[in-house]
Write an enzyme that holds these catalytic residues in place. Structure first.
Site, PDB file in Angstrom:
ATOM      1  N   GLY A  70     -31.232  43.087  39.739  1.00  0.00           N
ATOM      2  CA  GLY A  70     -30.976  44.508  39.957  1.00  0.00           C
ATOM      3  C   GLY A  70     -31.271  45.358  38.733  1.00  0.00           C
ATOM      4  O   GLY A  70     -31.744  46.492  38.858  1.00  0.00           O
ATOM      5  N   SER A 204     -30.204  42.888  44.485  1.00  0.00           N
ATOM      6  CA  SER A 204     -30.052  41.696  43.648  1.00  0.00           C
ATOM      7  C   SER A 204     -29.460  40.555  44.477  1.00  0.00           C
ATOM      8  O   SER A 204     -28.435  40.738  45.148  1.00  0.00           O
ATOM      9  CB  SER A 204     -29.125  42.042  42.482  1.00  0.00           C
ATOM     10  OG  SER A 204     -28.852  40.893  41.725  1.00  0.00           O
ATOM     11  N   HIS A 206     -27.865  37.762  43.737  1.00  0.00           N
ATOM     12  CA  HIS A 206     -26.603  37.058  43.454  1.00  0.00           C
ATOM     13  C   HIS A 206     -25.372  37.804  43.964  1.00  0.00           C
ATOM     14  O   HIS A 206     -24.261  37.276  43.908  1.00  0.00           O
ATOM     15  CB  HIS A 206     -26.476  36.711  41.963  1.00  0.00           C
ATOM     16  CG  HIS A 206     -26.177  37.844  41.032  1.00  0.00           C
ATOM     17  ND1 HIS A 206     -24.894  38.096  40.582  1.00  0.00           N
ATOM     18  CD2 HIS A 206     -26.958  38.764  40.440  1.00  0.00           C
ATOM     19  CE1 HIS A 206     -24.922  39.120  39.741  1.00  0.00           C
ATOM     20  NE2 HIS A 206     -26.156  39.544  39.646  1.00  0.00           N
ATOM     21  N   THR A 242     -45.368  35.218  35.838  1.00  0.00           N
ATOM     22  CA  THR A 242     -45.314  34.210  36.897  1.00  0.00           C
ATOM     23  C   THR A 242     -44.001  34.335  37.662  1.00  0.00           C
ATOM     24  O   THR A 242     -42.934  34.422  37.058  1.00  0.00           O
ATOM     25  CB  THR A 242     -45.436  32.789  36.286  1.00  0.00           C
ATOM     26  OG1 THR A 242     -46.641  32.760  35.514  1.00  0.00           O
ATOM     27  CG2 THR A 242     -45.474  31.718  37.356  1.00  0.00           C
ATOM     28  N   CYS A 331     -14.625  46.092  27.826  1.00  0.00           N
ATOM     29  CA  CYS A 331     -14.452  45.929  26.390  1.00  0.00           C
ATOM     30  C   CYS A 331     -15.753  46.341  25.714  1.00  0.00           C
ATOM     31  O   CYS A 331     -16.784  45.733  25.924  1.00  0.00           O
ATOM     32  CB  CYS A 331     -14.142  44.467  26.098  1.00  0.00           C
ATOM     33  SG  CYS A 331     -13.739  44.208  24.396  1.00  0.00           S
TER      34      CYS A 331
HETATM   35  N1  PLP Z   1     -26.458  47.745  39.838  1.00  0.00           N
HETATM   36  C1  PLP Z   1     -25.223  47.489  40.290  1.00  0.00           C
HETATM   37  C2  PLP Z   1     -24.536  48.505  41.127  1.00  0.00           C
HETATM   38  C3  PLP Z   1     -24.580  46.289  39.986  1.00  0.00           C
HETATM   39  O1  PLP Z   1     -23.352  46.059  40.431  1.00  0.00           O
HETATM   40  C4  PLP Z   1     -25.281  45.338  39.196  1.00  0.00           C
HETATM   41  C5  PLP Z   1     -24.636  44.076  38.802  1.00  0.00           C
HETATM   42  O2  PLP Z   1     -23.466  44.026  38.493  1.00  0.00           O
HETATM   43  C6  PLP Z   1     -26.573  45.638  38.768  1.00  0.00           C
HETATM   44  C7  PLP Z   1     -27.122  46.844  39.115  1.00  0.00           C
HETATM   45  C8  PLP Z   1     -27.365  44.653  37.960  1.00  0.00           C
HETATM   46  O3  PLP Z   1     -27.849  43.613  38.764  1.00  0.00           O
HETATM   47  P1  PLP Z   1     -28.315  42.230  38.106  1.00  0.00           P
HETATM   48  O4  PLP Z   1     -27.063  41.525  37.670  1.00  0.00           O
HETATM   49  O5  PLP Z   1     -29.033  41.500  39.184  1.00  0.00           O
HETATM   50  O6  PLP Z   1     -29.211  42.563  36.977  1.00  0.00           O
END
Ligand code: PLP
Length: 386
Positions: A70, A204, A206, A242, A331
């Site tokens: 993301g 994203s 994950h 790649t 933090c």
């Molecule tokens: N944008 C949002 C709203 C997210 O919650 C996150 C991840 O916490 C990201 C972007 C970043 O995604 P990635 O962890 O795949 O780089």
């Protein structure tokens, strides 16, 4: 026993995802750019995954660009979109984002500023929703000088859902590109990209039971972005390098699983489970503040202030009791800072610093929520009494 209510941070990869990744590492480990059989096998994996991403998002496969996640997708959308829009019309030097964006977007806006853009912040109300009147006013006054606007579809801390169609319609009228960070939306809610007034959408894997290190930027046909990763012609020359074939294959499988789950119409059931968590805590603890409770929210997210407690401490205490949650504070350089998202919503710093984010996944069960409620109640009561 361990209960995970921190699914907005990441989700557990599904067994089918792990199997696909393993298969790729063992068998389809070729370079997808190679012309021989090994390369063709790897290319097949990537293109099957592209079909799966496009089926989940309701876009064309040719609109999907794989990235490392993301963050990279958001960087490419905002910085690449800005550079391209400005190169086509030198007057378009403004970039704007909501005050509640993820750091991936805030830092992308800062990068645009380093490249000569004029950054603007879009105001949000006390629920974190973009002020549509202010946006309309801004676009009337400066829309012809604006290159790109970025608004997160569903907020990662509160789950609050932006009226993205209305925002997109305003952007379309002004000829301004709209990027939406849909990292928390995709895989959890339906998406019909083809019908939406959105030019760029990032996601994203994950966050929906896929692997880390895989994501995608959807670029509407006809929209151009200036690449940021140079040196290869992969991904239609928009992202050199790649391809991470195993992770991309895993993302494809995660998309198929999400699509099947979304067809089950399970969203209302899960939202009721999240609501039961909030009700249970409210009955047991009395005063608490659920951020964004009165506006549309993602079914899986609850962000609650528990006055008289300190969220970073509670995260540790709860972890010791077998419950994973996230704090409404971060933090930064050794000092505890209340969440920027909650502060942008106008919360006072003390209330923001007493907030916990509880986020479910599609496998969360009533039994888990019951146990989590009990753990939270006893730990928060003890903290409030000291
Ligand atoms: N944008 C949002 C709203 C997210 O919650 C996150 C991840 O916490 C990201 C972007 C970043 O995604 P990635 O962890 O795949 O780089």
């Amino acid at each position: 026993m361990s209960i995970n209510l921190d699914n907005n941070a990441t989700t557990r990869p599904a067994p089918e995802v792990i199997a696909a990744i393993t298969e790729c590492l063992e068998s389809d480990w070729g370079n997808p750019s190679s012309a021989h059989r090994r390369g063709i096998g790897a290319r097949r994996r990537v293109e099957l995954a592209r079909d799966s991403v496009s089926a989940l998002l309701g876009c064309e496969p040719s609109e999907v660009i794989f990235t490392s996640g993301g963050t990279e997708a958001g960087n490419l959308a905002v910085v690449g979109g800005f550079e391209q829009a400005r190169s086509m019309n030198a007057r378009r030097t403004i970039v704007a984002a909501a005050a509640t964006e993820h750091p991936a977007i805030r830092d992308s806006i800062a990068e645009c500023a380093r490249l000569g853009a004029e950054p603007r912040q879009l105001a949000v109300d006390r629920n974190g929703l973009v002020d549509l009147d202010a946006l309309e006013h801004f676009l009337k006054a400066e829309g012809d000088r604006c290159a790109l606007i970025s608004v997160m579809w569903a907020n990662n801390e509160t789950g609050v859902i932006q009226p993205i169609e209305r925002i997109g319609a305003l952007c379309r009228d002004a000829g301004v590109l709209l990027h939406t960070d849909a990292v928390q939306w995709v895989g959890r809610m339906p998406c019909a990209f083809a019908t939406l007034p959105i030019d760029l959408l990032s996601c994203s894997a994950h966050k929906f039971h896929g692997p880390k290190g895989a994501g995608a930027l959807v670029i509407r046909r006809g929209v151009r972005v200036t690449p940021r990763s140079l040196g290869g012609s992969q991904e239609r020359e928009r992202r050199g390098g790649t391809e991470n074939v195993p992770a991309i294959a895993g993302m494809g499988v995660a998309c198929e699983l999400a699509r099947t789950w979304l067809k089950l119409d399970a969203i209302e059931q899960m939202a009721a489970l999240r609501d039961s968590l909030e009700q249970g805590l409210e009955e047991a603890l009395g005063h608490m503040v659920v951020h964004g409770r009165d506006v549309p929210r993602l079914w899986n997210t609850s962000n609650i202030a528990f006055p008289g407690t300190e969220s970073q401490l509670m995260v540790v205490v709860l972890s010791e009791r077998g419950l994973a949650v996230s704090g409404g504070a971060a933090c930064a350089s050794g000092s505890i800072q209340p969440s920027g998202v909650l502060l942008a919503m106008g919360l006072d710093p003390e209330l923001a610093g007493s907030s916990l984010r509880l986020s479910l996944n599609r496998s969360s069960t009533p039994e888990m929520i019951q146990s989590a409620t009990e753990i939270l109640t006893s730990a928060l009561r003890a903290a409030q009494e000291t």
